[in-house]
Design an enzyme around this catalytic site. Sequence first.
Site, short mmCIF file in Angstrom:
data_model
loop_
_atom_site.label_atom_id
_atom_site.label_comp_id
_atom_site.label_asym_id
_atom_site.label_seq_id
_atom_site.Cartn_x
_atom_site.Cartn_y
_atom_site.Cartn_z
N ALA A 278 -13.00 2.16 33.55
CA ALA A 278 -11.56 2.17 33.83
C ALA A 278 -11.17 3.41 34.60
CB ALA A 278 -10.78 2.08 32.52
N LEU B 50 -9.79 6.68 28.35
CA LEU B 50 -10.20 5.60 29.24
C LEU B 50 -11.72 5.50 29.20
CD1 LEU B 50 -7.90 6.36 32.31
CD2 LEU B 50 -7.75 4.34 30.86
N ASP B 51 -12.24 4.26 29.16
CA ASP B 51 -13.70 4.14 29.15
C ASP B 51 -14.26 4.39 30.54
OD1 ASP B 51 -13.38 1.77 30.61
OD2 ASP B 51 -13.42 0.51 28.82
N VAL B 52 -15.57 4.32 30.67
CA VAL B 52 -16.24 4.74 31.91
C VAL B 52 -15.78 3.91 33.11
CG1 VAL B 52 -18.46 4.99 33.06
CG2 VAL B 52 -18.26 5.54 30.63
N ARG C 218 -9.85 -6.56 29.30
CA ARG C 218 -10.83 -7.40 30.00
C ARG C 218 -10.96 -8.76 29.29
NH1 ARG C 218 -13.63 -2.20 29.74
NH2 ARG C 218 -13.29 -1.14 31.74
#
Length: 333
Positions: free
Chosen positions: A101, A97-99, A236
């Site tokens: 999320a 997961l990115d920052v 997104r």
Amino acid sequence: MGSPGLARLHGLFAVYKPPGLKWLHLRDTIEMQLLKGLNACKPPTPKQRVRFLLGPMEGSEEKELTLTATSVPTLTNHPLVRGPAFTSLKIGVGHRLDVQASGVLVLAVGHGCRLLTDLYDTHLTKAYTVRGLLGKATDNFQEDGRLVEKTTYDHVTREKLERILSVIQGSHQKALVMYSNLDLQSQEAYEMAVRGLIRPMSKSPMLISGVRCLRFEPPEFLLEVQCVHETQQQLRKLVHEIGLELKTTAVCSRVRRTRDGLFTLDDALLRTQWDLQNIQEAIQAAAPRVVAELEKNLRPHSGTQQLPGPAGPQGSGHPDSALGLGCWGQAGQ
């Protein structure tokens, strides 16, 4: 390394990653907490060795010295001599997961890293809740990005939104069948469709197997998306593309993973639970389900006719066309 605490750590478990935390920082925090717990465990009883000690002979008036055999503990493995027993652990991270999320993040410890690879090869779907805001567009599709456009959204209704979502789901499901490499006329394809096991068997663009609107309160709307081979940035962009199809604009304000394969929010350990005991219990609880899932999805199939992969964006039903919402690129998950 024969610690019983370590023996119970081999396997898979899930944690809840809060927004704003990098996955690598989370992994390092988990490792630090596990090492702290393992090193705090009571050390095993030290081994004994025979040593000859020089001392006075009993009953001797002339104070004669003699060697006496005695058993003393071996201190070579004492923590004060050699330092902590555990200094590092093998911890693997699943679909990242990115920052920005949040949500379910699967991790593996020790031999569980092999199970994580096997589970990755099953191409299980993941579920997200994605929150969008109508009326503006930014340079990075996120609410905190640089504003590039503002629009009206009074004409948008829930019916129009759900109509767009149904078109998206239909186009992606056609592509899902194409990437599954199954003979659609075979009995196996029918049985897999009934069991919900049709999924891409190799790398593919992001594919959406299901999408629906959970809440519509303009300017805010909440979607549930089930997909495979996605990135959070692609989700997104999905919100941005939906806004364009609705003849307005939209940005994404939250991406939250609610399920990763067989792991759900109920399985995810909160930050206060990132300790040795809770992680051991989570691994033991998940072990039977992991084995059952692997047996169900990795069971060899016979009589499957392998079909050539899709020809590319020119193929009919490919998600890169119109309401397939742009060119997704190779998924990094």
